[in-house]
Write an enzyme that holds these catalytic residues in place. Structure first.
Site, PDB file in Angstrom:
ATOM      1  N   GLU A 177       0.730  -1.329   0.099  1.00  0.00           N
ATOM      2  CA  GLU A 177       0.049   0.194  -0.162  1.00  0.00           C
ATOM      3  C   GLU A 177       0.764   1.285   0.083  1.00  0.00           C
ATOM      4  O   GLU A 177       0.131   2.311   0.326  1.00  0.00           O
ATOM      5  CB  GLU A 177      -0.797  -0.013   1.071  1.00  0.00           C
ATOM      6  CG  GLU A 177      -1.906  -1.077   1.139  1.00  0.00           C
ATOM      7  CD  GLU A 177      -3.048  -1.037   2.249  1.00  0.00           C
ATOM      8  OE1 GLU A 177      -3.693   0.079   2.329  1.00  0.00           O
ATOM      9  OE2 GLU A 177      -3.192  -2.056   3.140  1.00  0.00           O
ATOM     10  N   ASP A 197      -8.409   3.769   4.560  1.00  0.00           N
ATOM     11  CA  ASP A 197      -8.917   2.496   5.185  1.00  0.00           C
ATOM     12  C   ASP A 197      -9.186   1.593   4.058  1.00  0.00           C
ATOM     13  O   ASP A 197      -9.671   2.171   2.983  1.00  0.00           O
ATOM     14  CB  ASP A 197     -10.024   2.774   6.001  1.00  0.00           C
ATOM     15  CG  ASP A 197     -10.142   1.514   6.771  1.00  0.00           C
ATOM     16  OD1 ASP A 197      -9.732   1.490   8.185  1.00  0.00           O
ATOM     17  OD2 ASP A 197     -10.977   0.624   6.330  1.00  0.00           O
ATOM     18  N   TYR A 261     -12.320   0.978  20.848  1.00  0.00           N
ATOM     19  CA  TYR A 261     -11.918  -0.054  22.332  1.00  0.00           C
ATOM     20  C   TYR A 261     -13.047  -0.940  22.309  1.00  0.00           C
ATOM     21  O   TYR A 261     -14.325  -0.481  22.452  1.00  0.00           O
ATOM     22  CB  TYR A 261     -11.946   0.693  23.545  1.00  0.00           C
ATOM     23  CG  TYR A 261     -11.029  -0.229  24.338  1.00  0.00           C
ATOM     24  CD1 TYR A 261      -9.549  -0.369  24.109  1.00  0.00           C
ATOM     25  CD2 TYR A 261     -11.842  -0.680  25.501  1.00  0.00           C
ATOM     26  CE1 TYR A 261      -9.233  -1.348  25.304  1.00  0.00           C
ATOM     27  CE2 TYR A 261     -11.043  -1.420  26.425  1.00  0.00           C
ATOM     28  CZ  TYR A 261      -9.747  -1.780  26.287  1.00  0.00           C
ATOM     29  OH  TYR A 261      -9.325  -2.721  27.188  1.00  0.00           O
ATOM     30  N   TYR A 265      -7.430  -4.846  15.749  1.00  0.00           N
ATOM     31  CA  TYR A 265      -5.991  -5.154  15.519  1.00  0.00           C
ATOM     32  C   TYR A 265      -5.199  -4.143  16.560  1.00  0.00           C
ATOM     33  O   TYR A 265      -5.436  -2.990  16.701  1.00  0.00           O
ATOM     34  CB  TYR A 265      -5.618  -4.463  13.922  1.00  0.00           C
ATOM     35  CG  TYR A 265      -6.380  -5.362  12.956  1.00  0.00           C
ATOM     36  CD1 TYR A 265      -6.071  -6.588  12.593  1.00  0.00           C
ATOM     37  CD2 TYR A 265      -7.473  -4.761  12.564  1.00  0.00           C
ATOM     38  CE1 TYR A 265      -6.661  -7.171  11.583  1.00  0.00           C
ATOM     39  CE2 TYR A 265      -8.082  -5.525  11.522  1.00  0.00           C
ATOM     40  CZ  TYR A 265      -7.700  -6.620  11.163  1.00  0.00           C
ATOM     41  OH  TYR A 265      -8.489  -7.235  10.285  1.00  0.00           O
ATOM     42  N   TYR A 266      -4.230  -4.780  17.420  1.00  0.00           N
ATOM     43  CA  TYR A 266      -3.845  -4.112  18.366  1.00  0.00           C
ATOM     44  C   TYR A 266      -2.413  -3.661  18.358  1.00  0.00           C
ATOM     45  O   TYR A 266      -1.277  -3.918  18.626  1.00  0.00           O
ATOM     46  CB  TYR A 266      -3.735  -5.363  19.609  1.00  0.00           C
ATOM     47  CG  TYR A 266      -5.138  -5.583  20.278  1.00  0.00           C
ATOM     48  CD1 TYR A 266      -5.653  -4.798  21.253  1.00  0.00           C
ATOM     49  CD2 TYR A 266      -5.752  -6.562  19.592  1.00  0.00           C
ATOM     50  CE1 TYR A 266      -6.603  -5.038  21.703  1.00  0.00           C
ATOM     51  CE2 TYR A 266      -6.996  -7.045  20.096  1.00  0.00           C
ATOM     52  CZ  TYR A 266      -7.580  -6.182  21.178  1.00  0.00           C
ATOM     53  OH  TYR A 266      -8.867  -6.430  21.741  1.00  0.00           O
ATOM     54  N   HIS A 269      -3.886   2.996  16.264  1.00  0.00           N
ATOM     55  CA  HIS A 269      -4.315   3.380  15.086  1.00  0.00           C
ATOM     56  C   HIS A 269      -5.624   4.398  15.326  1.00  0.00           C
ATOM     57  O   HIS A 269      -6.351   3.991  16.257  1.00  0.00           O
ATOM     58  CB  HIS A 269      -4.504   2.552  13.992  1.00  0.00           C
ATOM     59  CG  HIS A 269      -5.581   1.482  14.092  1.00  0.00           C
ATOM     60  ND1 HIS A 269      -5.357   0.227  14.973  1.00  0.00           N
ATOM     61  CD2 HIS A 269      -6.997   1.282  14.051  1.00  0.00           C
ATOM     62  CE1 HIS A 269      -6.454  -0.333  15.109  1.00  0.00           C
ATOM     63  NE2 HIS A 269      -7.456   0.290  14.636  1.00  0.00           N
TER      64      HIS A 269
HETATM   65  N1  GTA Z   1      -5.543   0.332   4.401  1.00  0.00           N
HETATM   66  O1  GTA Z   1      -5.209  -4.216   5.100  1.00  0.00           O
HETATM   67  C1  GTA Z   1      -5.434  -3.364   5.268  1.00  0.00           C
HETATM   68  C2  GTA Z   1      -6.788  -3.208   6.479  1.00  0.00           C
HETATM   69  N2  GTA Z   1      -7.056  -4.326   7.252  1.00  0.00           N
HETATM   70  C3  GTA Z   1      -6.708  -5.530   7.371  1.00  0.00           C
HETATM   71  C4  GTA Z   1      -7.757  -3.629   7.957  1.00  0.00           C
HETATM   72  N3  GTA Z   1      -8.061  -2.433   7.952  1.00  0.00           N
HETATM   73  C5  GTA Z   1      -7.129  -2.137   6.680  1.00  0.00           C
HETATM   74  N4  GTA Z   1      -6.787  -0.790   6.062  1.00  0.00           N
HETATM   75  C6  GTA Z   1      -5.778  -0.919   5.023  1.00  0.00           C
HETATM   76  N5  GTA Z   1      -5.293  -2.117   4.754  1.00  0.00           N
HETATM   77  O2  GTA Z   1     -11.011   0.303   9.925  1.00  0.00           O
HETATM   78  C7  GTA Z   1      -8.589  -1.293   8.530  1.00  0.00           C
HETATM   79  C8  GTA Z   1      -9.965  -1.730   8.760  1.00  0.00           C
HETATM   80  C9  GTA Z   1     -10.390  -1.058  10.207  1.00  0.00           C
HETATM   81  C10 GTA Z   1      -9.225  -0.512  10.820  1.00  0.00           C
HETATM   82  C11 GTA Z   1      -8.841  -1.402  12.024  1.00  0.00           C
HETATM   83  O3  GTA Z   1      -7.948  -0.873   9.625  1.00  0.00           O
HETATM   84  O4  GTA Z   1     -11.016  -1.664   7.827  1.00  0.00           O
HETATM   85  P1  GTA Z   1      -9.924  -1.623  14.017  1.00  0.00           P
HETATM   86  O5  GTA Z   1      -8.857  -2.368  14.604  1.00  0.00           O
HETATM   87  O6  GTA Z   1     -10.607  -0.981  15.271  1.00  0.00           O
HETATM   88  O7  GTA Z   1     -10.825  -3.051  13.708  1.00  0.00           O
HETATM   89  O8  GTA Z   1      -9.587  -0.771  12.997  1.00  0.00           O
HETATM   90  P2  GTA Z   1     -12.175  -2.909  13.088  1.00  0.00           P
HETATM   91  O9  GTA Z   1     -12.984  -1.699  12.946  1.00  0.00           O
HETATM   92  O10 GTA Z   1     -13.246  -3.719  14.221  1.00  0.00           O
HETATM   93  O11 GTA Z   1     -12.336  -3.701  12.078  1.00  0.00           O
HETATM   94  P3  GTA Z   1     -13.190  -3.716  10.823  1.00  0.00           P
HETATM   95  O12 GTA Z   1     -12.463  -4.462   9.850  1.00  0.00           O
HETATM   96  O13 GTA Z   1     -13.728  -2.222  10.224  1.00  0.00           O
HETATM   97  O14 GTA Z   1     -14.661  -4.246  11.167  1.00  0.00           O
HETATM   98  C12 GTA Z   1     -15.687  -3.823  11.786  1.00  0.00           C
HETATM   99  C13 GTA Z   1     -16.908  -4.058  11.045  1.00  0.00           C
HETATM  100  O15 GTA Z   1     -16.987  -3.524   9.939  1.00  0.00           O
HETATM  101  C14 GTA Z   1     -17.009  -5.555  10.719  1.00  0.00           C
HETATM  102  O16 GTA Z   1     -17.326  -6.339  11.672  1.00  0.00           O
HETATM  103  C15 GTA Z   1     -17.916  -5.382   9.583  1.00  0.00           C
HETATM  104  O17 GTA Z   1     -19.379  -5.068   9.793  1.00  0.00           O
HETATM  105  C16 GTA Z   1     -17.569  -3.975   8.938  1.00  0.00           C
HETATM  106  N6  GTA Z   1     -16.561  -4.307   7.786  1.00  0.00           N
HETATM  107  C17 GTA Z   1     -15.440  -4.744   7.811  1.00  0.00           C
HETATM  108  N7  GTA Z   1     -14.750  -4.819   6.482  1.00  0.00           N
HETATM  109  C18 GTA Z   1     -15.813  -4.366   5.775  1.00  0.00           C
HETATM  110  C19 GTA Z   1     -15.685  -4.014   4.360  1.00  0.00           C
HETATM  111  N8  GTA Z   1     -14.894  -4.396   3.665  1.00  0.00           N
HETATM  112  N9  GTA Z   1     -16.911  -3.496   3.820  1.00  0.00           N
HETATM  113  C20 GTA Z   1     -18.152  -3.518   4.482  1.00  0.00           C
HETATM  114  N10 GTA Z   1     -17.998  -3.440   5.818  1.00  0.00           N
HETATM  115  C21 GTA Z   1     -17.079  -4.034   6.477  1.00  0.00           C
END
Ligand code: GTA
Length: 329
Positions: A177, A197, A261, A265-266, A269
């Protein structure tokens, strides 16, 4: 003001990516995969759906579990917003099929040109059981976590069971990225990388979503923050807002800047989303405004070490099981 808003909201993909490239070639980000064309791939031909984890007619998305070349995979399909700057092409380049007409009312099926009808697709492969649970629609429960609960239940659990943060290290080391980086402060103590994101397709500012990832690797979450981290947090807040204003013409008054919280991912960010866009996880039970976090640490250096914190956990989250075993739920 309205004109500025409309301009900011209707920034097109090309313009957005041109802006990214312009900044990159200014050398602001320290190199990377500038101008590299995205690969077109057909890996999903082999995807075999096992089951639907969740779907939403309102959000127009579906989360699927399945197999991709014999590996467990999660695929997320999501219809993207209709952009104002594509309307003229949408109307001139589409075919309309009448469904019904009644007095002054009529409905049609509009078949848009393929490039205006894309589906944002996210693939997690190989996906762990934890990924499958994360995307499965489930009931949630609010957990009350005291300082002692954190030390005896949460901390041991996340040290053993949390998601890999390899993707985070790849970003910090420019192994992935690198061409998406919007801003970087390389300072090892207060520095961070700001980038879109992966939930944001960057085609419109309406659902803007960026994350700032700290260069420091030893801060797991909000719980680890003390007043010693104030310069880091203030730096992310200030420079993150400035970079977003410069790149997307979006002022700080249009931003929701927060930490989760529990996070998934720990590695510390910060989420930057557009105010008005209901990003997943922006509710009061999970999101902590960075401005509040800064003030709380200013008034009590150990605020987040000592306070009872509340957060939701999904029914089959292993951490919820640990709280139940300890008789805390
Ligand atoms: N740029 O590889 C990555 C990457 N990954 C693996 C995660 N993130 C990434 N960003 C880049 N490259 O906002 C992002 C995630 C998230 C942040 C981590 O890093 O998108 P967090 O540790 O607080 O975790 O933040 P969080 O918020 O729980 O994770 P996430 O993935 O957002 O999940 C929350 C909910 O969002 C899910 O349960 C689901 O309902 C929804 N969701 C997740 N992914 C998607 C999606 N692609 N489209 C729509 N809804 C989604």
């Amino acid at each position: 003001d309205t004109t500025t808003k409309r301009e900011a909201d209707s920034v097109g993909a090309d313009e957005l990516s041109q802006r990214v490239k312009r900044t990159k070639s200014d050398g602001e980000n320290g190199g990377g995969e500038v101008g590299k064309e995205p690969e077109s791939q057909s890996i999903l031909c082999d995807f075999k759906t096992t089951n639907v984890l969740s779907d939403s007619a309102r959000e127009k998305n579906i989360f699927l579990r399945g197999k991709l070349a014999d590996q467990e995979a999660v695929v997320i399909l999501e219809k993207t917003p209709i952009r104002e700057d594509t309307l003229a092409e949408l109307f001139s380049g589409s075919t309309l099929r009448l469904e019904m007409r009644n007095d002054i009312y009529s409905t049609y099926r509009l078949q848009a040109p393929p490039h205006l009808n894309e589906i944002k697709t996210t693939v997690v492969c190989p996906a762990t059981e934890k990924h499958v649970k994360k995307y499965q629609r489930q009931e949630s429960f609010l957990v009350e976590e005291t300082e002692e609960d954190y030390q005896s239940i949460t901390r041991p659990y996340i040290e053993k069971q949390s998601f890999s943060v390899k993707w985070v290290h790849n970003i910090l080391e420019k192994k992935a990225e690198a061409d998406r980086i919007v801003y970087e402060d390389p300072d090892p103590k207060v520095g961070f990388v700001l980038l879109p994101d992966f939930k944001w397709d960057q085609k419109q500012v309406d659902d803007l979503y960026l994350i700032a990832i700290t260069h420091l690797r030893d801060i797991r979450s909000l719980r680890d923050l003390t007043s010693e981290h104030l310069p880091l947090l203030q730096n992310i807040f200030q420079k993150g807002k400035e970079a977003i204003l410069q790149r997307y013409d979006l002022p700080a008054s249009k931003l929701r800047v927060y930490l989760h919280y529990q996070p998934s991912y720990y590695h510390l960010h910060v989420h930057f989303t557009k105010l008005g866009y209901e990003a997943p996880g922006c509710g009061v039970e999970r999101a902590h405004l960075l401005a509040d976090v800064i003030q709380n640490l200013q008034s009590d250096p150990k605020y987040y070490k000592t306070r009872t914190l509340y957060f939701p956990l999904r029914a089959d989250d292993g951490l919820l099981g640990k709280f139940k075993e300890a008789g805390r739920l």
